[in-house]
Design an enzyme around this catalytic site. Structure first.
Site, mmCIF file in Angstrom:
data_model
loop_
_atom_site.group_PDB
_atom_site.id
_atom_site.type_symbol
_atom_site.label_atom_id
_atom_site.label_comp_id
_atom_site.label_asym_id
_atom_site.label_seq_id
_atom_site.Cartn_x
_atom_site.Cartn_y
_atom_site.Cartn_z
ATOM 1 N N HIS A 83 0.830 -1.209 0.000
ATOM 2 C CA HIS A 83 0.000 0.000 0.000
ATOM 3 C C HIS A 83 0.867 1.263 0.000
ATOM 4 C CE1 HIS A 83 -3.258 -2.589 2.199
ATOM 5 N NE2 HIS A 83 -2.995 -3.012 0.972
ATOM 6 N N HIS A 241 -9.098 -2.241 -5.023
ATOM 7 C CA HIS A 241 -8.003 -2.553 -4.105
ATOM 8 C C HIS A 241 -7.032 -3.557 -4.722
ATOM 9 C CE1 HIS A 241 -5.824 -2.641 -0.373
ATOM 10 N NE2 HIS A 241 -5.711 -3.959 -0.545
ATOM 11 N N ASP A 245 -3.083 -2.987 -5.095
ATOM 12 C CA ASP A 245 -2.044 -3.960 -4.743
ATOM 13 C C ASP A 245 -1.103 -4.215 -5.926
ATOM 14 O OD1 ASP A 245 -2.783 -4.390 -2.107
ATOM 15 O OD2 ASP A 245 -3.936 -6.201 -2.525
ATOM 16 N N HIS A 268 -0.905 -11.175 -4.901
ATOM 17 C CA HIS A 268 0.508 -10.860 -4.663
ATOM 18 C C HIS A 268 1.436 -11.888 -5.313
ATOM 19 C CE1 HIS A 268 -0.700 -7.713 -1.986
ATOM 20 N NE2 HIS A 268 -1.306 -8.559 -1.169
#
Length: 314
Positions: A83, A241, A245, A268
């Site tokens: 973030h 979001h 990321d 991720h």
């Protein structure tokens, strides 16, 4: 339009908060850094009073389960960097030293917005050095079941196209595409918060995750809807979001990207894997200098200097 000169902060700024997974209180100071320094983390508070400097690069990534971790747990690591990295990249900041006295970047409200607020307190300084970009020359793609992530050539900008598909009507299938710029990041991405399912809480706790999670920093999804009394910040906050990321994770390329990123049901791990695929061959990318426009001080991505590191063909 992209800036042709490197940037840093005008002054240092401090943030204090709790790690969403560790639950630990942490103090973090964002320091200005010289040109071509890049983003690096100075991990303090280690046993024996030692400090460790960790470059924010994909080669330093050691874990990608639920968050992105750089450094080694035994000698000093920093978790949940995405973030903050998204905020720095989204605002076009090249050079910062992040001093942090704990194992995890504070979650704050679960988005990039508090980091942007802190940066706005001190401002951004333009430096004398020319900004360099990492230009994608060939498509690279990674897959895992139905999920995929890929980087494609794009001479003019960094574009992201992210799609998610969750088997719950609260989220469902969402897709968002943007061409990254500071104004777009602020308006379209920065306020999107991390999210999680209430049904997973006990399992996460037992695995040592989400120890600092709360309705103050996480969008909590129950069986019948959103648990947060204030609701969502965007109707499609979940995919935004995921896009946030991706901006943070892909910043670990070490230079601003010229390319198009596409993903379906990514995260991720896949963001990191597509960087590994990109760097697996020097024929996949080139490093180019921005060419400044005299009247604006900014560069059109269509006009970049010849590669300063020509790709080796394999």
């Amino acid at each position: 339009m992209k800036q042709s000169q490197q940037t840093t902060l005008r002054a240092a700024v401090t943030l204090v908060g709790t790690g969403v997974h560790s639950g630990d209180e942490v103090k973090m100071i964002l320091h200005p850094a010289e040109a071509s320094h890049g983003i690096a983390f100075l991990r303090t508070g280690l046993p024996g009073g030692l400090d460790r400097l960790i470059d924010a690069r994909h080669l330093a990534v050691t874990a990608t389960e639920l968050c992105t971790v750089i450094g080694d747990r035994d000698t000093g690591a920093v978790a949940t960097i995405e973030h903050l990295m998204a905020a720095l990249t989204g605002l076009g900041i090249d050079n910062v030293l992040v001093e942090i006295d704990g194992p995890e970047v504070p979650i704050l409200d679960g988005s990039s917005a508090p980091f942007i607020d802190a940066i706005d307190q001190v401002g951004i300084a333009v430096q004398g050095a020319t900004r360099r970009y990492l230009k994608v020359l060939k498509p690279v793609r990674v897959t895992q079941g139905k999920a995929f992530a890929e980087l494609l050539p794009n001479d003019r900008a960094f574009r992201l196209d992210v799609e998610i598909d969750f088997p719950t009507p609260v989220i469902g299938r969402q897709r968002k595409a943007v061409e990254l710029s500071p104004s777009v990041f602020r308006r379209e991405i920065s306020r999107a918060r991390t999210f999680g399912f209430m049904r997973d809480v006990e399992k996460l706790w037992s695995a040592g995750f989400a120890l600092g999670a709360s309705l103050e920093n996480t969008v909590a999804i129950g069986d019948d809807g959103i648990m947060n009394p204030e609701g969502l910040r965007y109707a499609d906050e979940f995919v935004r979001h995921k896009l946030l990321d991706a901006v943070g994770d892909l910043s670990l390329a070490g230079l601003p990207l010229l390319g198009t990123y596409r993903s379906y049901c990514g995260g991720h791990r896949m963001n990191f894997s597509v960087l590994e695929a990109l760097f697996s061959s020097r024929s996949n990318y080139a490093i180019v200098d921005a060419v400044p426009r005299r009247e604006t001080g900014y560069a059109d991505i269509g006009s970049v200097a010849a590669s300063v590191l020509a790709p080796e063909m394999h």
